[in-house]
Design a protein around this motif. Structure first.
Motif, PDB file in Angstrom:
ATOM      1  N   PHE A 155       0.828  -1.206   0.000  1.00  0.00           N
ATOM      2  CA  PHE A 155       0.000   0.000   0.000  1.00  0.00           C
ATOM      3  C   PHE A 155       0.862   1.255   0.000  1.00  0.00           C
ATOM      4  O   PHE A 155       0.554   2.245  -0.654  1.00  0.00           O
ATOM      5  CB  PHE A 155      -0.965  -0.013   1.184  1.00  0.00           C
ATOM      6  CG  PHE A 155      -2.045  -1.040   1.019  1.00  0.00           C
ATOM      7  CD1 PHE A 155      -3.172  -0.761   0.277  1.00  0.00           C
ATOM      8  CD2 PHE A 155      -1.912  -2.299   1.558  1.00  0.00           C
ATOM      9  CE1 PHE A 155      -4.164  -1.698   0.081  1.00  0.00           C
ATOM     10  CE2 PHE A 155      -2.889  -3.251   1.375  1.00  0.00           C
ATOM     11  CZ  PHE A 155      -4.016  -2.950   0.639  1.00  0.00           C
ATOM     12  N   ASN A 342     -15.795  -3.567  -5.777  1.00  0.00           N
ATOM     13  CA  ASN A 342     -14.557  -4.244  -6.175  1.00  0.00           C
ATOM     14  C   ASN A 342     -14.739  -5.181  -7.355  1.00  0.00           C
ATOM     15  O   ASN A 342     -13.768  -5.740  -7.837  1.00  0.00           O
ATOM     16  CB  ASN A 342     -14.011  -5.070  -4.999  1.00  0.00           C
ATOM     17  CG  ASN A 342     -13.583  -4.182  -3.850  1.00  0.00           C
ATOM     18  OD1 ASN A 342     -13.554  -2.975  -3.973  1.00  0.00           O
ATOM     19  ND2 ASN A 342     -13.249  -4.780  -2.721  1.00  0.00           N
ATOM     20  N   THR A 384      -9.195   2.484  -4.366  1.00  0.00           N
ATOM     21  CA  THR A 384      -9.082   1.897  -3.035  1.00  0.00           C
ATOM     22  C   THR A 384      -9.592   2.824  -1.939  1.00  0.00           C
ATOM     23  O   THR A 384     -10.234   2.367  -0.995  1.00  0.00           O
ATOM     24  CB  THR A 384      -7.610   1.536  -2.740  1.00  0.00           C
ATOM     25  OG1 THR A 384      -7.089   0.825  -3.855  1.00  0.00           O
ATOM     26  CG2 THR A 384      -7.495   0.696  -1.506  1.00  0.00           C
ATOM     27  N   LEU A 388     -11.844   1.801   1.362  1.00  0.00           N
ATOM     28  CA  LEU A 388     -11.112   1.688   2.628  1.00  0.00           C
ATOM     29  C   LEU A 388     -11.679   2.654   3.662  1.00  0.00           C
ATOM     30  O   LEU A 388     -11.780   2.308   4.842  1.00  0.00           O
ATOM     31  CB  LEU A 388      -9.624   1.974   2.410  1.00  0.00           C
ATOM     32  CG  LEU A 388      -8.754   0.780   2.044  1.00  0.00           C
ATOM     33  CD1 LEU A 388      -7.291   1.156   2.136  1.00  0.00           C
ATOM     34  CD2 LEU A 388      -9.038  -0.407   2.928  1.00  0.00           C
TER      35      LEU A 388
ATOM     36  N   SER B 253      -9.568  -4.130  -0.133  1.00  0.00           N
ATOM     37  CA  SER B 253      -9.234  -3.318  -1.306  1.00  0.00           C
ATOM     38  C   SER B 253      -9.663  -4.014  -2.598  1.00  0.00           C
ATOM     39  O   SER B 253      -9.710  -5.231  -2.657  1.00  0.00           O
ATOM     40  CB  SER B 253      -7.730  -3.087  -1.357  1.00  0.00           C
ATOM     41  OG  SER B 253      -7.303  -2.572  -0.136  1.00  0.00           O
TER      42      SER B 253
END
Lengths: 409, 443
Positions: A155, A342, A384, A388, B253
């Motif tokens: 990340f 997603n 993302t 998140l 994610s």
């Protein structure tokens, strides 16, 4: 086994700490400054081992303040001596501030870790219990470091790469520092280009619409279904509650070819309507399963009381069951939102028109040799961050829903 | 209680029955309840039928069809109308020409033809055999139009002043085409070629092997990592909530984001990890983690081929899905009462013994359920490998092969045949899973 007395063990545990800490700090220093800091693991292990040995020797009620903190000095001096004054194989003139911080944190971390590991260890020979305690303390620390690095590193790389320019990336792949020389607009160049030239504003909107609509549709379908399965008696009820989960195991790839063929004929393929038919269909089973688990846990007496008092079934569901199951509804919504946001396969197969790309589809279209990779990473960050943020905000719900709905213990 | 029963018995007997019995079958209340339940389940049932079960059956159908991606567009009659000859004055001759073509290269169109209205002021004098005229309405029946076939129909005639006054008189009305095209998807041609093609290829068995390696090691990897992570976070300390949130990141994610990040991170030329490893002297050469099929490893005097790309993909799988098993295992661990550990502590059990003899047996139920669930899901997984390697370098699994056959090679039928294989293998697992879950009572 006699050999493994407290002194040997403390030195060994210290060496492990020194080794691990040095690697982590050296790599971090490299990534932050862009200068190659080769971790001097041997020297670090030696220094931390000596530190651990003296920590252990001088531990106890009689220890003076000097004896308590002397091991830190021992670690520092040993490290400097064994590396000839260059603990990270860098000349001291390069990034002196960062090197100092790295050195101080190395000494602090190893010193603290040694104290924690050896806390309460008797001197001399040890029982199996005491040995295992030391072993587990080291293993746990090791685990924490490895897991954190393993999860955080990708990340970190994702975010930092998106802030770089092409030349910087090719010039020094190790340099993942924040470069403020170009100002804010220089740093966020990729993001600005994605939103102005690559249509990412639209993708973001489309993704949001599709995900929210999927959540609403899924709830509309699964709440009555879950209620029926959990509260009403009908032939085939137990079969129903079990087979629902089986649907969730049908691989999407098996459905893709027929759906592609049929949707092409019906003109639904390259459209959001098509996606909004497929997404709820794939999420309803799992939503139904999670909700029925929760509904079953609610006391039936409350609903019976409502029925006695003259509420209709619908009234009972709306006024009693749903308000009571808000946490479950929240976690199901979150989970479904996450799945829809997603989702990649159907978006990739169905959508050809850049005006209705979802984010997943949009980011895939960046994966070509003509688009620089900092754009790709910036796209990944854009995809993302919203999910998140929502996740961190409602983490409690998600975790409860995921585990409580399906695990009975 | 007995009085009521007696009474009921009496009523029944007075009604002419000799024996009193409890009512059999569903009463009206139960029937109403069942009807309500079915109504509430109907929408769910219908959408699942349409989007999941229907396609599942359709997939079997397609797998026996010689259908390619291009066949999805049904063959169409294409028509082009124009006027030949340059009439200057009223009464001049002109010819109206229709060119008809079949859009498909392979498939024929039966009963093809078109209708049109003649341009205003155009008088037909000679019609082709295929055409007939009613007033100004022209109808032409061409019959069967083979694949690639072209037809030219010429109508000779004369023009009037009305015709000459218009700019493009033949555009006044558009010809309407008709014809019956036989779609490969719905006709009755069946073939076993798709399956023959799939099973005969040398690749198939290696694909199957790769699928099982990927599934088994990916599942075990995710479970083991999850177990360790749960052990780490099973004690309370400051910052535990933050770490738990962080550990869930890979799972939450989007797959595109994390997959591309791994690709960028492990890139042999500009990837950070390779730069670190080579510059720090761990590797002499950068390693192409996702592009290299195998590397020779020399261990203890023996050398063997290590499937590099496959292992990296498996590592990704374990990395991405350990949070799920971590969550479930942690939830289970926290429901174990602490008394039992205190008792063990009193009896002098060491920490590792406590883990081995107390924690692990209690976790076996959830571990086995997780194993089966993850096994099936990993087996079904397509996105990860597709995005990481595209199925190259020895990482092609069955699911990626479905895409490869169906879309990359445009052979939908062959893709569907691979999908049938996927489904059959899956049903085998699912049967096992049902057996297991009834025993374990975990789900």
């Amino acid at each position: 086994m006699r050999l493994l007395n407290s002194y040997v063990l403390s030195a060994v545990s210290g060496a492990v700490w020194g080794f691990l800490t040095m690697i982590v700090i050296g790599v971090t220093l490299t990534l932050i400054t862009g200068e190659l800091a080769i971790p001097q693991v041997g020297a670090a292990a030696l220094a931390a081992a000596l530190g651990a040995l003296f920590t252990h020797l001088w531990e106890g009620k009689t220890a003076s303040i000097g004896q308590k903190y002397a091991p830190a000095a021992i670690i520092l001096l040993t490290l400097l001596a064994a590396t000839f004054g260059a603990p990270f194989a860098l000349p001291l003139s390069v990034e002196p501030l960062w090197q100092l911080i790295a050195l101080v944190s190395f000494v602090a971390v190893t010193f603290w870790a040694n104290r924690q590991t050896l806390d309460g260890t008797p001197k001399g020979s040890l029982t199996r219990y005491e040995k295992e305690v030391i072993f587990l303390r080291v293993a746990k620390g090791f685990g924490f470091v490895v897991f954190t690095v393993m999860v955080a590193l990708p990340f970190y790389v994702m975010v930092m790469t998106s802030l770089k320019s092409q030349q910087q990336l090719l010039g020094n792949p190790l340099d993942l520092s924040i470069d403020l020389s170009g100002g804010l607009s220089g740093m966020f160049r990729s993001y600005i280009e994605l939103f102005t030239q690559f249509n990412f504003g639209t993708y973001l909107t489309v993704s949001a619409i599709v995900s929210v609509a999927t959540v609403i549709l899924t709830l509309l379908f699964s709440v009555p279904g879950a209620y029926a399965v959990s509260r009403l008696n009908f032939p085939g009820r137990s079969w129903m509650s079990r087979s629902v989960l089986l649907i969730y195991m049908v691989p999407a790839i098996v459905l893709v070819i027929p759906l592609y063929a049929v949707f092409s004929q019906l003109g639904l393929r390259n459209s959001l309507t098509g996606l909004l038919i497929v997404y709820p269909a794939t999420t309803i089973p799992v939503a139904l399963y999670m909700l029925q688990g929760y509904f079953k846990g609610l006391p039936a007496e409350l609903e019976e009381a409502g029925l006695m008092d003259g509420l209709s079934r619908l009234g009972v569901i709306l006024k009693i069951t749903l308000p009571l199951s808000l946490p479950a509804l929240a976690s199901v919504s979150l989970y479904v939102f996450m799945i829809a946001w997603n989702e990649f396969l159907f978006a990739f197969m169905f959508l050809d028109d850049p005006d209705i790309f979802t984010l997943s589809r949009g980011v895939v279209s960046l994966n070509s040799s003509e688009v620089p990779r900092q754009h790709l990473m910036a796209g990944a960050v854009i995809a993302t961050v919203p999910v998140l943020c929502i996740f961190l905000w409602f983490e409690r719900f998600l975790v409860q829903g995921l585990t409580a709905g399906s695990v009975k213990g | 209680m007995s009085a009521i029963a007696d009474q009921a018995g009496k009523t029944v007997s007075t009604a002419g029955e000799s024996v009193s019995q409890p009512p059999k079958g569903a009463g009206p209340m139960q029937k109403r309840e069942a009807r309500l339940a079915y109504t509430m389940l109907a929408p769910t049932f219908l959408i699942i039928l349409a989007i999941v079960l229907g396609p599942l059956v359709a997939n079997f159908w397609i797998s026996f069809k010689p259908v390619e991606l291009g066949d999805l567009r049904a063959p169409k009659v294409l028509i082009n109308e124009r006027v030949k000859g340059k009439p200057q004055l009223a009464g001049d001759p002109a010819t109206l020409e229709y060119r008809v073509r079949n859009s498909s290269q392979k498939n024929s169109i039966a009963d093809a033809g078109f209708t049109d209205i003649l341009p205003p002021g155009f008088t037909a004098q000679k019609l082709p055999d295929a055409c007939s005229l009613t007033g100004t309405n022209l109808t032409c029946n061409i019959g069967t139009l083979e694949g690639k076939a072209r037809e030219k129909l010429v109508i000779a005639g004369t023009v009037s002043n009305e015709y000459l006054a218009l700019k493009k008189p033949e555009k006044a009305s558009k010809p309407a085409v008709f014809g019956k095209a036989d779609s490969v998807l719905t006709n009755s041609t069946f073939t076993l070629d798709n399956f023959r093609r799939v099973f005969d290829s040398d690749e198939f068995w290696s694909v199957l092997r790769v699928t099982f390696y990927y599934t088994i090691f990916g599942t075990v990897g995710a479970l083991v990592l999850g177990l360790f992570a749960a052990q780490l976070l099973n004690t309370s300390f400051k910052g535990r909530g933050i770490l738990r949130g962080l550990f869930l990141f890979p799972y939450v994610s989007p797959v595109i984001a994390v997959a591309f990040t791994w690709v960028v991170l492990l890139d042999p030329f500009s990837g950070t990890l390779n730069a670190l490893l080579t510059k720090m002297g761990v590797f002499a050469e950068p390693v192409n983690f996702f592009g290299q099929r195998a590397v020779d490893l020399h261990l203890f005097g023996t050398s063997f081929e290590f499937p590099l790309a496959l292992s990296t993909v498996i590592a990704f799988e374990a990395w991405r899905y350990f949070p799920l098993s971590f969550l479930f295992i942690l939830a289970r661990m926290q429901s174990v009462s602490t008394d039992i550990y205190e008792a063990a502590e009193m009896d002098g059990a060491t920490p590792l013994q406590q883990f081995w003899y107390i924690s692990l047996p209690q976790l076996m139920g959830i571990l086995s359920v997780l194993f089966l669930l993850r096994f099936i899901w990993t087996f079904n997984k397509f996105d990860d490998i597709f995005l990481l390697t595209g199925g190259n370098a020895g990482t092609r699994t069955l699911t990626v092969d479905v895409y490869e056959q169906g879309f990359a090679l445009s052979n939908l039928g062959a893709g569907a045949a691979v999908a049938v294989v996927v489904f059959v293998v899956l049903v085998t697992f699912a049967t096992l899973f049902i057996r297991f879950s009834t025993k374990e009572e975990g789900l």
